[in-house]
Design an enzyme around this catalytic site. Structure first.
Site, PDB file in Angstrom:
ATOM      1  N   ASP A 162      33.023  37.206  44.366  1.00  0.00           N
ATOM      2  CA  ASP A 162      31.827  36.580  44.290  1.00  0.00           C
ATOM      3  C   ASP A 162      30.934  37.098  45.421  1.00  0.00           C
ATOM      4  O   ASP A 162      31.275  37.395  46.334  1.00  0.00           O
ATOM      5  CB  ASP A 162      32.101  35.122  44.498  1.00  0.00           C
ATOM      6  CG  ASP A 162      30.535  34.242  43.937  1.00  0.00           C
ATOM      7  OD1 ASP A 162      30.112  34.745  43.308  1.00  0.00           O
ATOM      8  OD2 ASP A 162      30.816  33.069  44.316  1.00  0.00           O
ATOM      9  N   HIS A 210      26.821  44.910  41.569  1.00  0.00           N
ATOM     10  CA  HIS A 210      28.161  44.693  40.942  1.00  0.00           C
ATOM     11  C   HIS A 210      29.032  46.064  40.876  1.00  0.00           C
ATOM     12  O   HIS A 210      30.267  46.019  41.046  1.00  0.00           O
ATOM     13  CB  HIS A 210      27.693  44.453  39.466  1.00  0.00           C
ATOM     14  CG  HIS A 210      27.116  43.147  39.214  1.00  0.00           C
ATOM     15  ND1 HIS A 210      27.830  41.734  39.865  1.00  0.00           N
ATOM     16  CD2 HIS A 210      25.949  42.509  38.701  1.00  0.00           C
ATOM     17  CE1 HIS A 210      27.017  40.852  39.599  1.00  0.00           C
ATOM     18  NE2 HIS A 210      26.132  41.043  38.710  1.00  0.00           N
ATOM     19  N   LEU A 248      52.650  47.836  38.633  1.00  0.00           N
ATOM     20  CA  LEU A 248      51.672  46.725  39.106  1.00  0.00           C
ATOM     21  C   LEU A 248      50.809  46.426  38.028  1.00  0.00           C
ATOM     22  O   LEU A 248      50.382  47.129  37.002  1.00  0.00           O
ATOM     23  CB  LEU A 248      50.795  47.551  40.119  1.00  0.00           C
ATOM     24  CG  LEU A 248      49.521  46.595  40.549  1.00  0.00           C
ATOM     25  CD1 LEU A 248      49.926  46.297  42.004  1.00  0.00           C
ATOM     26  CD2 LEU A 248      48.223  47.190  40.358  1.00  0.00           C
TER      27      LEU A 248
HETATM   28  C1  FPP Z   1      30.071  37.719  41.046  1.00  0.00           C
HETATM   29  O1  FPP Z   1      29.040  37.877  42.010  1.00  0.00           O
HETATM   30  C2  FPP Z   1      30.359  38.618  40.389  1.00  0.00           C
HETATM   31  C3  FPP Z   1      30.360  38.796  39.083  1.00  0.00           C
HETATM   32  C4  FPP Z   1      29.833  37.846  37.947  1.00  0.00           C
HETATM   33  C5  FPP Z   1      30.864  40.082  38.279  1.00  0.00           C
HETATM   34  C6  FPP Z   1      31.774  40.921  38.841  1.00  0.00           C
HETATM   35  C7  FPP Z   1      32.055  42.324  38.351  1.00  0.00           C
HETATM   36  C8  FPP Z   1      32.362  43.223  39.194  1.00  0.00           C
HETATM   37  C9  FPP Z   1      32.811  43.364  40.538  1.00  0.00           C
HETATM   38  C10 FPP Z   1      32.668  44.406  38.284  1.00  0.00           C
HETATM   39  C11 FPP Z   1      33.767  44.535  37.505  1.00  0.00           C
HETATM   40  C12 FPP Z   1      34.075  45.518  36.435  1.00  0.00           C
HETATM   41  C13 FPP Z   1      34.981  45.964  35.738  1.00  0.00           C
HETATM   42  C14 FPP Z   1      35.009  46.658  34.696  1.00  0.00           C
HETATM   43  C15 FPP Z   1      36.232  45.247  36.156  1.00  0.00           C
HETATM   44  P1  FPP Z   1      27.514  37.220  41.416  1.00  0.00           P
HETATM   45  O2  FPP Z   1      26.894  37.897  40.551  1.00  0.00           O
HETATM   46  O3  FPP Z   1      27.935  35.611  40.998  1.00  0.00           O
HETATM   47  O4  FPP Z   1      26.883  37.099  42.772  1.00  0.00           O
HETATM   48  P2  FPP Z   1      26.161  35.871  43.572  1.00  0.00           P
HETATM   49  O5  FPP Z   1      27.144  35.023  43.764  1.00  0.00           O
HETATM   50  O6  FPP Z   1      25.389  36.533  44.756  1.00  0.00           O
HETATM   51  O7  FPP Z   1      24.983  35.581  42.752  1.00  0.00           O
HETATM   52 MG    MG Z   2      28.251  33.917  42.216  1.00  0.00          MG
END
Ligand code: FPP
Ligand code: MG
Length: 300
Positions: free
Chosen positions: A35, A52, A149
Site C-alpha cells: 500500500d 505502481h 517458492l
Molecule cells: C496500493 O497502493 C497498490 C495497488 C492498488 C496496486 C499494487 C500493484 C502493484 C505494486 C503492481 C503489481 C503488478 C503485478 C503484475 C503483480 P494505492 O494505490 O492504494 O496507494 P495509496 O494508498 O497511496 O492511495
Molecule cells: Mg491504498
C-alpha cells in the site's frame, strides 16, 4: 524489470540476514499488502501508474529477499475487486502494467524455473479483460511444475468474493459429489483459492494503514500482523528484516493458537470422513476443474 530482482546485498545486509536465519525461525509464508503507491507518486510528483510500476520493482526485490532468507511462499495483494471503483484511467493503467509484467514473465519462465518459482493467481479471474485472463492462465500453467517458492498474486481478489466462490463450488457439487454432512470449515477451506497453501505466518502491510482490507480474512486468524509507515515503493531490505524480527518475537504468542487450530482441523477431518475415497475424489475434481479452466483460458 524482471520478477526476481538482481538485488546486491551490502556486507552488513547479508551478515544480518545470516544472523536472523541462524538464530530464529524464518516464516514459511509471508503476505504483503503493498500500500501507498499513489502517495509515493504524489510525493515524487510522478504519475500514479509510475508509482505502481515502482511498486512492482519493490515486489521483485522482496521476492529476491524472500528467496534468499528462506521464505517458501509469498502472497501479494496486487489488485482488489474494490480497485475496480478507481478511475477507468487508473484501472486501465494497472491492467496495462499487469499485461507488461505477465508478458515479461512468460519471456523469463526459464529464469523462474531455475529458481523453482510457481506463480498462482488467486482471485476472480473472470472479472479481468480477456487478454489478461489468457496471460495469467498461461503464466500459471507454464510454472506449474515448480515447487521451491510459491508466489500467489491476489488479482481481482477480496476475501468476501473468495468465500462466496467457495460456497458456489460447494453448491455446484452438492447434488452429485457431496452430502450435507460433508459441509464444514475444513471443506470450505479446501474450496478457497488458497486450497494448496498453508496460512501466512506473517502479513506485512505498508503505508501506516492498519486494516486488512478484505485480504485473506479466512486465512489470517493466527498470523503475525506487521504494519509499517513506509510507503510500499520505499520499502528497503531493513524494513523487510524488521518484519522478520517482529515475527520471530511475536510468533510464540500465536504458536498455541496455531497448534489448537491444526488439531481442531484434524479432528474435524477425522470426524467428517475427510480422508474417505469419496471426499478425495471431490477434491481431485476441484483441482481438475480449475486446471481445465486455465487450459481453456490459455487457449482462447
Ligand atoms: C496500493 O497502493 C497498490 C495497488 C492498488 C496496486 C499494487 C500493484 C502493484 C505494486 C503492481 C503489481 C503488478 C503485478 C503484475 C503483480 P494505492 O494505490 O492504494 O496507494 P495509496 O494508498 O497511496 O492511495
Ligand atoms: Mg491504498
Amino acid at each position: 524489470m524482471s520478477w526476481v530482482s538482481d538485488y546486491r546485498y551490502t556486507w552488513l545486509e547479508s551478515t544480518t540476514m545470516q544472523v536472523l536465519r541462524a538464530c530464529g525461525h524464518i516464516p514459511h509464508h509471508v503476505a504483503f499488502v503493498m500500500d501507498g503507491n499513489r502517495r509515493f507518486a504524489r510525493s515524487q510528483q510522478i504519475d500514479k501508474i509510475e508509482g505502481h510500476s515502482r511498486g512492482f520493482a519493490k515486489l521483485a526485490d522482496c521476492l529476491r529477499w524472500c528467496l534468499d532468507i528462506g521464505v517458501r511462499e509469498v502472497t501479494t495483494f496486487a489488485f482488489s475487486i474494490e480497485n475496480f471503483k478507481r478511475s477507468s484511467e487508473e484501472v486501465e493503467g494497472l491492467f496495462n502494467l499487469a499485461r507488461e509484467k505477465f508478458a515479461r514473465l512468460l519471456e523469463e519462465t526459464e529464469r523462474l524455473n531455475e529458481h523453482g518459482i510457481r506463480i498462482r493467481i488467486i482471485g476472480n479471474i473472470g472479472l479481468l479483460p480477456q487478454d489478461l485472463q489468457k496471460l495469467v492462465a498461461t503464466a500459471m500453467l507454464s510454472t506449474e511444475q515448480n515447487d521451491k517458492l510459491f508466489l500467489n498474486v491476489a488479482f481481482a481478489y477480496t476475501s468476501r468474493d473468495e468465500i462466496t466462490q467457495a460456497v458456489e463450488t460447494v453448491l455446484r457439487h452438492s447434488s452429485d459429489d457431496l452430502r450435507p454432512e460433508d459441509i464444514n470449515e475444513r471443506l470450505m477451506e479446501e474450496c478457497l483459492y488458497t486450497r494448496h497453501s498453508p496460512p501466512p505466518d506473517l502479513v506485512f502491510r505498508t503505508s501506516g494503514e492498519t486494516r486488512l482490507s478484505d485480504f485473506m480474512m479466512w486465512q489470517l486468524s493466527t498470523s503475525v500482523l506487521y504494519f509499517s509507515n513506509v510507503l510500499w515503493p520505499q520499502i528497503t531490505f531493513w524494513h523487510f528484516l524488521a518484519s522478520i524480527l517482529a515475527y520471530q518475537r511475536d510468533r510464540w504468542q500465536l504458536d498455541d493458537f496455531r497448534r489448537s487450530e491444526r488439531l481442531q482441523s484434524l479432528q474435524l477431518a477425522k470426524s467428517h470422513d475427510f480422508y474417505s475415497e469419496r471426499m478425495q475424489k471431490f477434491l481431485a475434481i476441484i483441482d481438475e476443474d480449475r486446471r481445465k479452466l486455465l487450459v481453456r483460458l490459455a487457449a482462447n
